[in-house]
Design an enzyme around this catalytic site. Sequence first.
Site, PDB file in Angstrom:
ATOM      1  N   ASP A  48      47.037  41.870  55.733  1.00  0.00           N
ATOM      2  CA  ASP A  48      46.349  41.389  54.536  1.00  0.00           C
ATOM      3  C   ASP A  48      46.748  42.222  53.319  1.00  0.00           C
ATOM      4  O   ASP A  48      46.383  43.386  53.198  1.00  0.00           O
ATOM      5  CB  ASP A  48      44.833  41.495  54.729  1.00  0.00           C
ATOM      6  CG  ASP A  48      44.079  40.986  53.505  1.00  0.00           C
ATOM      7  OD1 ASP A  48      43.879  39.757  53.427  1.00  0.00           O
ATOM      8  OD2 ASP A  48      43.732  41.793  52.622  1.00  0.00           O
ATOM      9  N   TYR A  53      47.572  45.042  45.160  1.00  0.00           N
ATOM     10  CA  TYR A  53      47.803  46.250  45.962  1.00  0.00           C
ATOM     11  C   TYR A  53      49.185  46.855  45.689  1.00  0.00           C
ATOM     12  O   TYR A  53      49.460  47.984  46.083  1.00  0.00           O
ATOM     13  CB  TYR A  53      47.657  45.976  47.465  1.00  0.00           C
ATOM     14  CG  TYR A  53      46.357  45.328  47.887  1.00  0.00           C
ATOM     15  CD1 TYR A  53      45.280  45.217  47.016  1.00  0.00           C
ATOM     16  CD2 TYR A  53      46.192  44.803  49.172  1.00  0.00           C
ATOM     17  CE1 TYR A  53      44.092  44.610  47.399  1.00  0.00           C
ATOM     18  CE2 TYR A  53      45.007  44.203  49.566  1.00  0.00           C
ATOM     19  CZ  TYR A  53      43.965  44.098  48.672  1.00  0.00           C
ATOM     20  OH  TYR A  53      42.799  43.489  49.060  1.00  0.00           O
ATOM     21  N   LYS A  78      47.138  37.367  47.729  1.00  0.00           N
ATOM     22  CA  LYS A  78      46.085  36.834  46.849  1.00  0.00           C
ATOM     23  C   LYS A  78      46.566  36.817  45.398  1.00  0.00           C
ATOM     24  O   LYS A  78      47.286  37.736  44.982  1.00  0.00           O
ATOM     25  CB  LYS A  78      44.824  37.718  46.936  1.00  0.00           C
ATOM     26  CG  LYS A  78      44.440  38.102  48.360  1.00  0.00           C
ATOM     27  CD  LYS A  78      43.199  38.945  48.461  1.00  0.00           C
ATOM     28  CE  LYS A  78      43.003  39.478  49.871  1.00  0.00           C
ATOM     29  NZ  LYS A  78      43.681  40.757  50.149  1.00  0.00           N
ATOM     30  N   HIS A 111      41.720  35.775  44.532  1.00  0.00           N
ATOM     31  CA  HIS A 111      41.159  37.092  44.852  1.00  0.00           C
ATOM     32  C   HIS A 111      39.676  37.204  44.464  1.00  0.00           C
ATOM     33  O   HIS A 111      38.870  37.702  45.239  1.00  0.00           O
ATOM     34  CB  HIS A 111      41.996  38.171  44.155  1.00  0.00           C
ATOM     35  CG  HIS A 111      41.983  39.488  44.851  1.00  0.00           C
ATOM     36  ND1 HIS A 111      43.082  40.303  44.928  1.00  0.00           N
ATOM     37  CD2 HIS A 111      40.999  40.150  45.498  1.00  0.00           C
ATOM     38  CE1 HIS A 111      42.776  41.403  45.601  1.00  0.00           C
ATOM     39  NE2 HIS A 111      41.517  41.334  45.953  1.00  0.00           N
TER      40      HIS A 111
END
Length: 277
Positions: A48, A53, A78, A111
């Site tokens: 994930d 990120y 996302k 998100h």
Amino acid sequence: MMTLRETAVLHNGVKMPVFGLGVYKIPDEQQGVEAIVHAIKTGYRLIDTASLYDNEQTVGEAVRQSGVDRADIFVTSKVWNTDQGYEATLTAFDTTLDKLGFDYLDLYLIHWPMPKTDKFKDTWRALEKLYQDKKVRAIGVSNFNINHLEDLKTTATILPMVNQVECHPHLNQQTLRDYCETNGIKVQAWSPLKRGDLFEVDTLTQIAKAHQKTVAQVMLRWDYQHGILTIPKSVNKGRIEENANIFDFVLSEAEMNQIDALHNGDRTGPDPEELNI
Ligand code: NAD
């Protein structure tokens, strides 16, 4: 015995692993690749990530280095808040795919709903287009409450297959989980360990001791027995293995009820209603 390879069937028939590795806050590429390759060798089949990120390249690299076929690994990413809207989401998706170095994605999520910006319906149209164009095998949302899902339903032609939300014994999302079940949406827990905040809670330490397991394993087993998909994060090889070792014990109904009773609504992340930037 059930294993890490167990899958849930999404409402479009796609099989999604019930357990996976979260990779939030792993900025170091070398450390990330090593952790993800180790997880895949341990048996994890879901990773994930998110554009936020900033490690989609790391995830793609680790999948290629793992020696396991791309088709056997389920990768989620996302669309970040600043890329919401129809055109911006289509562009953001291309960037995500480029960074991963993949020609398709398994699951793409919105998100955060960012309700005050009123963009998630346009963003969802873009996800539907990506799905129809077969660039992504499944689409879903993250941090959506019931009111956001109800609003989305007024314009969506495809309902989300997944809703990834903060979920752990302090925030068990019972009402949202019931709603999602009725609507064919799988719930996936983020911060399933509440980022370590519950490791000293008596109820959990006692249950862990009774099963000769760790509190982390008890919390992840609680997810599993409730049918909540889960994605604990760790870069530590021992913990990556420990977190996955939840298929050889069973929590009793009384223990499940005790853990359910720890709910107090406390969050580790933002309230989806409040996050609008
Ligand atoms: P988590 O609850 O998975 O906790 C992770 C932390 O717990 C680790 O950094 C480590 O310090 C500790 N830990 C992990 N295993 C342990 C063990 N066995 N023993 C002791 N300590 C242990 O928190 P998280 O990273 O916030 O959530 C997991 C994943 O969910 C993220 O990596 C990310 O992929 C996803 N996520 C999504 C959203 C969203 O808005 N959709 C938000 C946050 C996280």
